[in-house]
Scaffold this motif. Structure first.
Motif: not given
Length: 474
Positions: A142-149, A353-360
């Protein structure tokens, strides 16, 4: 993981949560419940299980790696270390992959060296980014199917807060910021949130990052340059021009000024902050060029009701992802959110999501330091060759500022340098039409060419400096 969860519940109340996580893991290791070489859960997964933020888990993992309890491998995760055996937890993995993991984009020899903009070395971030994109496949469909929030992006914003923990911004949290497409987009968002009226006025330093001017002009704002001295903006001139033009905002780069490399000292920052408070003048603090710990408090800490903070990962990880962030002043975050949401709805979810993974990633602190150390080698090489001239430099600065000797004009020097295969920027590119322009050039660090190629480029510039034209047209 169940063992860690149980132990965390027992020690969570005794101090900060990140220390509780670290203590739970250490206790589990001592009790033999977690084995040497065992991989710890991914930051996001453990944060979800413990009902805490990813930034909290990342801080705990940093404590463990700093104390030698764990080993962080960029892009792979964090493993329990065998301190006595001192053996790699990656033993037995594909050796060829290990050899290629740290650097996929090796420096190249080149006769033509572009020093227009800083170019980072690959010290492992390519592998980390690739691995992060691969891990996106495990995220819910579902992360790839909806508008960002905004709620969905909270983990990414919390990762940014963790990333900014050593920046003196004053109290901030994830609700104070908006993610954006790099620093330039952040500047535009802040200006759109601030400017009102048919012909707003934006104040800029007399030598300034050209993106300020371009963003202001796109919004049909008038730009006015403010005189500077060796400490930065002159407060008296700032107040006079702000009153004269009824300016709404000042755009500045006080920590690592682009292009001169100066850092505005604390006393001067306080004087500028006092002017802003007297006039209600808002400040956009562009911190995109900072590569290390800040020297002085940001304006967001000095005038929290007036200052906007803009930065990105472009100068310390990669400019390719176009990940930036804006921290709004107190009481202004709703304006910032509205501009971002009405303008582009938000970052693409995979980018957030990539920004989160990289920074964390628990290996990020060491990776960042490795990038800085590699960059410093190039800075030192440039200083060794050009240091006899009027050169401004710092080991944590991704460019150098060279005031040319008598006999050279900036445009002519840049043209001569390009003929020798070295591309640099003239001071004219950073000046407004009515500003004073010194005969100087900005030389950016390019760590994507070999150190030998960079040193040769510096040598060609040195030959030009030693042999100025005999006559200058007037």
């Amino acid at each position: 993981m169940d063992t860690i969860l149980e132990r965390f519940e027992k020690c969570a109340e005794a101090g900060p949560k990140y220390k509780g996580v670290a203590r739970a893991i250490i206790d589990a290791v001592r009790a033999g419940e977690v084995q040497v070489g065992e991989k710890l859960p991914p930051v996001r997964e453990l944060a979800w299980k413990l009902n805490i933020t990813p930034g909290t888990v990342a801080r705990a993992y940093t404590i463990l790696t700093d104390d030698g309890v764990a080993i962080a491998e960029v892009g792979r995760g964090t493993y329990i270390a065998d301190i006595n055996a001192k053996r790699s937890v990656s033993k037995g993995r594909d050796a060829k992959r290990d050899l290629n993991w740290e650097r996929h984009n090796a420096p190249v020899d080149s006769e033509v060296v572009s020093l227009f903009s800083p170019k980072l070395p690959d010290c492992g971030q390519v592998a980390l980014i690739r691995d992060s994109f691969a891990r996106l496949a495990d995220r819910p469909a579902e992360d790839l199917m909806n508008y960002p929030s905004r709620a969905a992006y909270k983990p990414a914003r919390e990762a940014v807060v963790h990333w900014l923990k050593n920046v003196p911004l004053g109290p901030i949290n994830s609700e104070d910021m908006v993610l954006c497409h790099g620093g330039q987009n952040g500047i535009s968002l802040a200006l759109q949130s601030i400017l009102t009226g048919p012909k707003p006025v934006v104040l800029l330093e007399e030598l300034t990052y050209p993106g300020f001017r371009r963003a202001a002009e796109l919004l049909r704002a008038e730009v006015v340059s403010v005189p500077m001295d060796e400490k930065g903006i002159i407060p008296e001139a700032l107040e006079r021009l702000a009153r004269q033009h009824k300016a709404q905002v000042l755009c500045t780069t006080p920590e690592m000024h682009n292009p001169t490399g100066l850092s505005t000292p604390m006393e001067r920052r306080m004087e500028i902050a006092a002017v802003a408070e007297r006039l209600g003048l808002q400040i956009i603090d562009d911190d995109c060029y900072r590569m290390a710990i800040s020297h002085e408090p940001c304006y967001r800490a000095l005038v929290p009701d007036l200052a906007w903070y803009v930065s990105s990962i472009s100068k310390i990880i990669t400019p390719a992802l176009r990940i930036g962030f804006v921290v709004a002043p107190r009481g202004k975050v709703a304006d910032l959110r509205r501009v971002a949401e009405h303008g582009f709805f938000g970052l693409a979810r995979p980018l957030a999501d990539v920004a989160e993974m990289v920074l964390c990633d628990p290996g990020m602190p060491k990776l960042s330091q490795k990038i800085r150390d590699e960059f410093a080698k190039y800075v030192q090489a440039g200083v060794n060759v050009l240091g006899g001239y009027d050169l401004v430099w710092r080991n944590d600065m991704p460019f150098m500022w060279l005031t040319l000797p008598a006999g050279w004009r900036a445009a002519a020097f840049c043209q001569a340098a390009e003929a020798e295969g070295v591309q640099i920027r003239s001071a004219d590119e950073f000046a407004l039409r009515d500003a004073r322009v010194p005969h100087a050039v900005r030389i950016s660090i390019n760590a994507q060419v070999t150190l030998s190629s960079f040193e040769k480029a510096m040598g060609r510039l040195r030959v030009l400096l030693d042999n100025p034209p005999e006559r200058i047209a007037v």
